[in-house]
Scaffold this motif. Structure first.
Motif, PDB file in Angstrom:
ATOM      1  N   ASP A  45      22.259  -5.410 -21.549  1.00 53.46           N
ATOM      2  CA  ASP A  45      20.964  -6.031 -21.261  1.00 53.46           C
ATOM      3  C   ASP A  45      20.514  -5.757 -19.830  1.00 53.46           C
ATOM      4  O   ASP A  45      19.363  -5.405 -19.575  1.00 53.46           O
ATOM      5  CB  ASP A  45      21.042  -7.545 -21.507  1.00 53.46           C
ATOM      6  CG  ASP A  45      21.166  -7.870 -22.984  1.00 53.46           C
ATOM      7  OD1 ASP A  45      20.903  -6.976 -23.808  1.00 53.46           O
ATOM      8  OD2 ASP A  45      21.531  -9.022 -23.303  1.00 53.46           O
ATOM      9  N   THR A  46      21.419  -5.922 -18.866  1.00 50.59           N
ATOM     10  CA  THR A  46      21.063  -5.706 -17.465  1.00 50.59           C
ATOM     11  C   THR A  46      20.827  -4.224 -17.187  1.00 50.59           C
ATOM     12  O   THR A  46      19.876  -3.858 -16.476  1.00 50.59           O
ATOM     13  CB  THR A  46      22.163  -6.247 -16.540  1.00 50.59           C
ATOM     14  OG1 THR A  46      22.307  -7.655 -16.759  1.00 50.59           O
ATOM     15  CG2 THR A  46      21.807  -6.007 -15.075  1.00 50.59           C
ATOM     16  N   ALA A  47      21.668  -3.349 -17.761  1.00 53.06           N
ATOM     17  CA  ALA A  47      21.522  -1.917 -17.524  1.00 53.06           C
ATOM     18  C   ALA A  47      20.197  -1.388 -18.053  1.00 53.06           C
ATOM     19  O   ALA A  47      19.591  -0.494 -17.462  1.00 53.06           O
ATOM     20  CB  ALA A  47      22.687  -1.163 -18.165  1.00 53.06           C
ATOM     21  N   GLY A  50      17.087  -4.578 -16.690  1.00 49.88           N
ATOM     22  CA  GLY A  50      17.061  -5.033 -15.313  1.00 49.88           C
ATOM     23  C   GLY A  50      17.706  -6.393 -15.150  1.00 49.88           C
ATOM     24  O   GLY A  50      17.913  -7.139 -16.129  1.00 49.88           O
ATOM     25  N   ALA A  51      17.995  -6.732 -13.900  1.00 46.21           N
ATOM     26  CA  ALA A  51      18.734  -7.960 -13.617  1.00 46.21           C
ATOM     27  C   ALA A  51      17.974  -9.215 -14.034  1.00 46.21           C
ATOM     28  O   ALA A  51      18.545 -10.160 -14.590  1.00 46.21           O
ATOM     29  CB  ALA A  51      19.088  -8.021 -12.135  1.00 46.21           C
ATOM     30  N   ALA A  55      19.360 -11.540 -17.035  1.00 47.78           N
ATOM     31  CA  ALA A  55      19.830 -12.910 -16.799  1.00 47.78           C
ATOM     32  C   ALA A  55      19.172 -13.891 -17.770  1.00 47.78           C
ATOM     33  O   ALA A  55      19.822 -14.811 -18.289  1.00 47.78           O
ATOM     34  CB  ALA A  55      19.556 -13.315 -15.358  1.00 47.78           C
ATOM     35  N   ARG A  56      17.900 -13.707 -18.039  1.00 46.58           N
ATOM     36  CA  ARG A  56      17.205 -14.604 -18.957  1.00 46.58           C
ATOM     37  C   ARG A  56      17.725 -14.437 -20.386  1.00 46.58           C
ATOM     38  O   ARG A  56      17.880 -15.413 -21.131  1.00 46.58           O
ATOM     39  CB  ARG A  56      15.695 -14.337 -18.901  1.00 46.58           C
ATOM     40  CG  ARG A  56      15.075 -14.660 -17.550  1.00 46.58           C
ATOM     41  CD  ARG A  56      13.593 -14.322 -17.506  1.00 46.58           C
ATOM     42  NE  ARG A  56      12.837 -15.172 -18.431  1.00 46.58           N
ATOM     43  CZ  ARG A  56      11.516 -15.050 -18.626  1.00 46.58           C
ATOM     44  NH1 ARG A  56      10.847 -14.105 -17.969  1.00 46.58           N
ATOM     45  NH2 ARG A  56      10.893 -15.843 -19.476  1.00 46.58           N
ATOM     46  N   ALA A  62      23.440 -17.422 -24.731  1.00 48.46           N
ATOM     47  CA  ALA A  62      24.541 -18.375 -24.550  1.00 48.46           C
ATOM     48  C   ALA A  62      24.305 -19.669 -25.324  1.00 48.46           C
ATOM     49  O   ALA A  62      25.250 -20.405 -25.634  1.00 48.46           O
ATOM     50  CB  ALA A  62      24.726 -18.676 -23.067  1.00 48.46           C
ATOM     51  N   GLY A  63      23.049 -19.952 -25.640  1.00 52.42           N
ATOM     52  CA  GLY A  63      22.747 -21.177 -26.376  1.00 52.42           C
ATOM     53  C   GLY A  63      22.920 -21.036 -27.870  1.00 52.42           C
ATOM     54  O   GLY A  63      22.743 -22.013 -28.604  1.00 52.42           O
TER      55      GLY A  63
END
Length: 316
Positions: A45-47, A50-51, A55-56, A62-63
């Motif tokens: 996801d980050t790659a 983007g960061a 993160a979002r 995670a939920g």
């Protein structure tokens, strides 16, 4: 089936991402052109996104704890583009649980929504203006009507004139109405069998919506007065109507002129005619003030002359 599903995803303008429980990418299809994965870099996801977006997405995923859980996230990706991320935990046939993410380009949807909101605001604005015009006409009509019957007759006629003008404005997608169409509406209604007795010259100017409503109202008043109190039908002497652009010290303006011939009138007949025709302030006050213009309205012994001059780019 692989080609079928990939083609379907492309047609839907959607991207499909599949991750295992550890978050490793198992599959990714039709990545939107807004993002790219650099050669030699492991997908993630980050790659890819983007960061900030990564993160979002991590917080969103995670939920989700059991198969069937789902969540959605819309992201403004810059350059007026919008993407919707739909995340869902799914259980495959081998009883393994995967994270499925569908990325859908919502840019056109959001643009259409903004356009629709703008149109609704415009409709609301114009509806309020139209109601204000109707209220003003009702007030002026009541002020100069001696009886309820007279009020109803005049008010219904004026309301119908507004309705006709509004139809022309709507048909033009709110650009306005052409002068000759506004005149034709009134001529067809009141002197249809003698339409040749109302001659028009000059330019067929596209008037703004606000000017269209009020010029249509002025033409209604002039035609009704001519039919009710004039003798042009009996004498077969045509009314001359013109519309033209002129240059003034206030910039480019539009001038509408109405010249209606009359038979010779004596002093008493002239006074009686003025009383009959000038009972309404629509032509002299309501219309010119509504278009930020000025009007000249004269009844002489041999003609009625009405001139309305207003700014070319007048709008409410």
């Amino acid at each position: 089936m692989r080609e079928f599903f990939i083609t379907a995803l492309i047609d839907m303008n959607a991207c499909l991402i599949l991750q295992d429980r550890e978050g490793h990418y198992v599959c990714i299809t039709t990545l939107p052109g807004h993002w790219t994965l650099k050669p030699g870099v492991l997908p993630g996801d980050t790659a890819i996104f983007g960061a900030g977006i990564g993160a979002r997405l991590a917080e969103l995923k995670a939920g989700l704890s059991k198969p069937g859980d789902r969540a959605e996230l819309e992201i403004a990706a810059g350059d007026d583009t919008y993407f919707e991320f739909r995340c869902r935990l799914v259980e495959m046939g081998n009883h393994e649980v995967y994270m499925m993410t569908v990325v859908i380009d919502r840019t056109e949807d959001r643009r259409r929504e903004r356009l629709l909101r703008a149109l609704l605001r415009e409709v609301s604005h114009r509806s309020k203006n139209l109601l204000a015009i109707i209220q003003s006409i009702a007030s002026q009509t009541a002020r100069y009507s001696g009886t309820l019957e007279t009020f109803l007759s005049k008010f219904r006629g004026r309301l119908h004139a507004l309705s006709q003008s509004q139809d022309l404005i709507t048909d033009s997608s709110w650009r306005g109405a052409y002068f000759r169409d506004l005149l034709k509406q009134q001529v067809d209604r009141y002197v249809q069998e003698n339409g040749d007795l109302v001659r028009v010259s000059g330019e067929d100017i596209l008037l703004t919506p606000n000017a269209s409503l009020h010029v249509g109202l002025a033409l209604h008043e002039l035609v009704v007065n001519a039919v009710s109190h004039g003798d042009f039908l009996a004498r077969r002497r045509p009314i001359e109507v013109s519309c033209e652009r002129i240059e003034t010290g206030f910039g480019p303006q539009i001038r509408m002129t109405w010249v209606e011939p009359l038979g010779p009138l004596g002093d008493e007949a002239l006074v009686a005619a003025r009383t009959a025709r000038f009972g309404s302030t629509v032509l002299e006050r309501v219309v010119p003030s509504s278009v930020n213009g000025r009007a000249i309205h004269r009844l002489e012994s041999d003609e009625v002359r009405y001139e309305l001059t207003f700014s070319q780019d007048n709008e409410e």
